[in-house]
Design a protein around this motif. Sequence first.
Motif, PDB file in Angstrom:
ATOM      1  N   PHE A  43      15.098 -49.885 -31.753  1.00 27.10           N
ATOM      2  CA  PHE A  43      15.338 -48.516 -32.215  1.00 27.10           C
ATOM      3  C   PHE A  43      14.156 -48.124 -33.086  1.00 27.10           C
ATOM      4  O   PHE A  43      13.995 -48.625 -34.202  1.00 27.10           O
ATOM      5  N   ALA A  44      13.294 -47.268 -32.559  1.00 33.78           N
ATOM      6  CA  ALA A  44      12.034 -47.011 -33.254  1.00 33.78           C
ATOM      7  C   ALA A  44      11.462 -45.670 -32.852  1.00 33.78           C
ATOM      8  O   ALA A  44      11.965 -44.983 -31.950  1.00 33.78           O
ATOM      9  N   ASP A  45      10.402 -45.298 -33.545  1.00 30.62           N
ATOM     10  CA  ASP A  45       9.612 -44.115 -33.224  1.00 30.62           C
ATOM     11  C   ASP A  45       8.274 -44.613 -32.693  1.00 30.62           C
ATOM     12  O   ASP A  45       7.554 -45.330 -33.389  1.00 30.62           O
ATOM     13  N   MET A  46       7.924 -44.245 -31.466  1.00 29.26           N
ATOM     14  CA  MET A  46       6.695 -44.732 -30.846  1.00 29.26           C
ATOM     15  C   MET A  46       5.468 -44.389 -31.686  1.00 29.26           C
ATOM     16  O   MET A  46       4.560 -45.201 -31.857  1.00 29.26           O
ATOM     17  N   THR A  47       5.452 -43.193 -32.261  1.00 27.31           N
ATOM     18  CA  THR A  47       4.295 -42.770 -33.058  1.00 27.31           C
ATOM     19  C   THR A  47       4.131 -43.634 -34.290  1.00 27.31           C
ATOM     20  O   THR A  47       3.009 -43.972 -34.680  1.00 27.31           O
ATOM     21  N   GLU A  48       5.237 -44.006 -34.932  1.00 22.47           N
ATOM     22  CA  GLU A  48       5.158 -44.879 -36.102  1.00 22.47           C
ATOM     23  C   GLU A  48       4.526 -46.216 -35.737  1.00 22.47           C
ATOM     24  O   GLU A  48       3.649 -46.725 -36.451  1.00 22.47           O
ATOM     25  N   LEU A  49       4.974 -46.797 -34.627  1.00 25.67           N
ATOM     26  CA  LEU A  49       4.427 -48.085 -34.215  1.00 25.67           C
ATOM     27  C   LEU A  49       2.941 -47.968 -33.888  1.00 25.67           C
ATOM     28  O   LEU A  49       2.136 -48.815 -34.290  1.00 25.67           O
ATOM     29  N   VAL A  50       2.575 -46.903 -33.182  1.00 33.01           N
ATOM     30  CA  VAL A  50       1.164 -46.695 -32.848  1.00 33.01           C
ATOM     31  C   VAL A  50       0.335 -46.560 -34.122  1.00 33.01           C
ATOM     32  O   VAL A  50      -0.786 -47.076 -34.219  1.00 33.01           O
ATOM     33  N   GLN A  51       0.880 -45.856 -35.131  1.00 34.62           N
ATOM     34  CA  GLN A  51       0.175 -45.723 -36.408  1.00 34.62           C
ATOM     35  C   GLN A  51      -0.138 -47.082 -37.030  1.00 34.62           C
ATOM     36  O   GLN A  51      -1.223 -47.300 -37.572  1.00 34.62           O
ATOM     37  N   ILE A  52       0.835 -47.992 -36.966  1.00 39.67           N
ATOM     38  CA  ILE A  52       0.621 -49.330 -37.539  1.00 39.67           C
ATOM     39  C   ILE A  52      -0.577 -49.995 -36.888  1.00 39.67           C
ATOM     40  O   ILE A  52      -1.505 -50.451 -37.556  1.00 39.67           O
ATOM     41  N   TRP A  53      -0.565 -50.027 -35.543  1.00 39.04           N
ATOM     42  CA  TRP A  53      -1.615 -50.774 -34.828  1.00 39.04           C
ATOM     43  C   TRP A  53      -2.967 -50.080 -34.981  1.00 39.04           C
ATOM     44  O   TRP A  53      -3.996 -50.765 -35.119  1.00 39.04           O
ATOM     45  N   ILE A  54      -2.999 -48.745 -34.966  1.00 46.03           N
ATOM     46  CA  ILE A  54      -4.272 -48.029 -35.126  1.00 46.03           C
ATOM     47  C   ILE A  54      -4.882 -48.340 -36.480  1.00 46.03           C
ATOM     48  O   ILE A  54      -6.092 -48.601 -36.596  1.00 46.03           O
ATOM     49  N   ASN A  55      -4.073 -48.314 -37.528  1.00 45.88           N
ATOM     50  CA  ASN A  55      -4.594 -48.598 -38.862  1.00 45.88           C
ATOM     51  C   ASN A  55      -5.163 -50.010 -38.953  1.00 45.88           C
ATOM     52  O   ASN A  55      -6.242 -50.228 -39.513  1.00 45.88           O
ATOM     53  N   LEU A  56      -4.434 -50.983 -38.417  1.00 45.29           N
ATOM     54  CA  LEU A  56      -4.910 -52.365 -38.477  1.00 45.29           C
ATOM     55  C   LEU A  56      -6.166 -52.569 -37.642  1.00 45.29           C
ATOM     56  O   LEU A  56      -7.112 -53.240 -38.079  1.00 45.29           O
ATOM     57  N   LEU A  57      -6.194 -51.976 -36.450  1.00 51.91           N
ATOM     58  CA  LEU A  57      -7.363 -52.113 -35.589  1.00 51.91           C
ATOM     59  C   LEU A  57      -8.580 -51.409 -36.187  1.00 51.91           C
ATOM     60  O   LEU A  57      -9.692 -51.948 -36.174  1.00 51.91           O
ATOM     61  N   GLN A  58      -8.368 -50.200 -36.725  1.00 48.07           N
ATOM     62  CA  GLN A  58      -9.482 -49.463 -37.308  1.00 48.07           C
ATOM     63  C   GLN A  58     -10.031 -50.176 -38.537  1.00 48.07           C
ATOM     64  O   GLN A  58     -11.242 -50.237 -38.754  1.00 48.07           O
ATOM     65  N   ASN A  59      -9.128 -50.733 -39.353  1.00 49.01           N
ATOM     66  CA  ASN A  59      -9.581 -51.494 -40.519  1.00 49.01           C
ATOM     67  C   ASN A  59     -10.417 -52.701 -40.103  1.00 49.01           C
ATOM     68  O   ASN A  59     -11.432 -53.024 -40.731  1.00 49.01           O
ATOM     69  N   ALA A  60      -9.969 -53.378 -39.048  1.00 46.61           N
ATOM     70  CA  ALA A  60     -10.723 -54.537 -38.564  1.00 46.61           C
ATOM     71  C   ALA A  60     -12.103 -54.111 -38.061  1.00 46.61           C
ATOM     72  O   ALA A  60     -13.119 -54.749 -38.374  1.00 46.61           O
ATOM     73  N   CYS A  61     -12.154 -53.021 -37.297  1.00 47.69           N
ATOM     74  CA  CYS A  61     -13.442 -52.523 -36.789  1.00 47.69           C
ATOM     75  C   CYS A  61     -14.374 -52.151 -37.937  1.00 47.69           C
ATOM     76  O   CYS A  61     -15.567 -52.468 -37.916  1.00 47.69           O
ATOM     77  N   ASP A  62     -13.836 -51.466 -38.949  1.00 49.87           N
ATOM     78  CA  ASP A  62     -14.661 -51.053 -40.081  1.00 49.87           C
ATOM     79  C   ASP A  62     -15.191 -52.253 -40.854  1.00 49.87           C
ATOM     80  O   ASP A  62     -16.342 -52.269 -41.293  1.00 49.87           O
ATOM     81  N   ALA A  63     -14.328 -53.267 -41.036  1.00 46.85           N
ATOM     82  CA  ALA A  63     -14.762 -54.471 -41.756  1.00 46.85           C
ATOM     83  C   ALA A  63     -15.910 -55.147 -41.014  1.00 46.85           C
ATOM     84  O   ALA A  63     -16.876 -55.616 -41.627  1.00 46.85           O
ATOM     85  N   LEU A  64     -15.818 -55.194 -39.693  1.00 49.09           N
ATOM     86  CA  LEU A  64     -16.879 -55.815 -38.896  1.00 49.09           C
ATOM     87  C   LEU A  64     -18.185 -55.029 -38.984  1.00 49.09           C
ATOM     88  O   LEU A  64     -19.272 -55.599 -39.071  1.00 49.09           O
ATOM     89  N   LYS A  65     -18.060 -53.692 -38.980  1.00 50.98           N
ATOM     90  CA  LYS A  65     -19.259 -52.851 -39.013  1.00 50.98           C
ATOM     91  C   LYS A  65     -19.917 -52.849 -40.386  1.00 50.98           C
ATOM     92  O   LYS A  65     -21.145 -52.852 -40.500  1.00 50.98           O
ATOM     93  N   ILE A  66     -19.111 -52.827 -41.446  1.00 50.66           N
ATOM     94  CA  ILE A  66     -19.653 -52.789 -42.806  1.00 50.66           C
ATOM     95  C   ILE A  66     -20.557 -53.984 -43.059  1.00 50.66           C
ATOM     96  O   ILE A  66     -21.632 -53.862 -43.648  1.00 50.66           O
TER      97      ILE A  66
END
Length: 480
Positions: free
Chosen positions: A350-373
């Motif tokens: 029982f969930a909201d698809m957008t909420e779940l997508v937000q979680i993964w986008i934030n984690l993935l984007q943070n990982a990408c930024d850490a690698l680039k920095i």
Amino acid sequence: MIIEQEEFQKKLKRINLAYFSDPDRIIAISRGNSVVRQGEQNKRLYLILSGSVVSYRHVVKEDPETASTSHKIYKAFRAGPGDYLGVQSFFSGWFRSSSDLIAETDLELAYIDTATPAVDVEHYGTLLEQFVPAIVHELAARNTRVFDRTAEKEEALRMLHRSEMAATLGQLSAGIAHELNNSLGVLSRKTDFVLETLDNMFRQENAFRYTLYNKGLEGASSASTSEQRRLARQFEKNYGLSQDVAKALALIPDIQNQPELLNKPFLSQLEQNLPYWELGHDLHDMKLAVRHATAIVRSVRLLGGGNTRREEGVNVTDSLTEAVALVKSSLRGVDFEMVLPPRDSVPGIFADMTELVQIWINLLQNACDALKIENTPNPSIHVECRVEKISSKDQTSHTTREILVSVTDNGPGVPKDLHEKIFRPNFTTKKKGLSFGLGLGLTIVRRIVDSYGGRIRLESVPGHTVFTIVIPTINNHGKN
């Protein structure tokens, strides 16, 4: 230091025994009654034996422009057993109370007054000299109270600042949502029209083009970048394709298991018709982005604790696939791999698809930024989803399961002292203009995960950082 403190306490104890043990100078005051009022004459020095006192100070201000006065009452301090009252006014000779002293509880006080003689002057000196420890004690207590009040005010100001920021963000998001919804509505309608028109055109025009276009609408392959490179080399070698065409063919989902798409007639027209797959793929991403942008405007309410639209049967693997499609531009140059279990083996929640997508986008984007920095050499991100059984205390219930999603990168890591801070609002480590750095991403992640009764695990050392999101499939899941 301990010896000095013990000596100091001995001096206070001697003073109290010498001056505050006379039963004729002990009084009781009932709760709510005053010891002394502000401005009243007071020629006594009190020691609190039991109970507590609250000090209230009256401040009257005059406004010369309006010829009006305002009267405010402030709580100055609270004192308890062992504390002295009236030290400043007694030893300064002022003999007037600077505040109201009100009994917070039933109170027992001992006192001396201006007629009390000094004890053992030859050995201990004058009354003032003997009471130096008491004066120091009172000054230390006042300093402590000032520091405590200052800290309280600073914390209150911080909370007020955060509240103001949240209120401002709420107002901004409401205005942005109104404007964006209009634009997104147009984009959504036009995208649907383009999809319908192209479907009719390609169906009638060319079977190869129509097939490629529809494969593009399915999105890109979820295979890891290393697997896609392997397939591209295989296609280049086996079918004599150019490197660019082979790479594009490797992006088509499950292409290696579809022999009807790898026959000679299809491959002979592949290079000319491949743009139709790219067109379908771009439209797939446009449709996905429009849907996600529409939902994300609504989900901004999470910052203010707003409700969301949750429903039964949401599959976590679908949300991961959607998130990866939305951040694929950030994943360029990263060795990315995602390992998903068979979709049917992952229980819907029982969930909201957008909420779940937000979680993964934030984690993935943070990982990408850490690698680039840090310009990490051979940057890599690994995403894995799995379902685990957990023991249940309720022997009558069915087996309880949890969904675990981990995002691992080989970046610089998160220092131990920042493990908790990174989840706080307005905290960011992002520099160099990467992804705005507003400090809200992981705050939103934690709020969403908490609302599902889940938890976040962080393990990090230089070269290996793992964020693991654990979401229960039953019981607490999906609570707002």
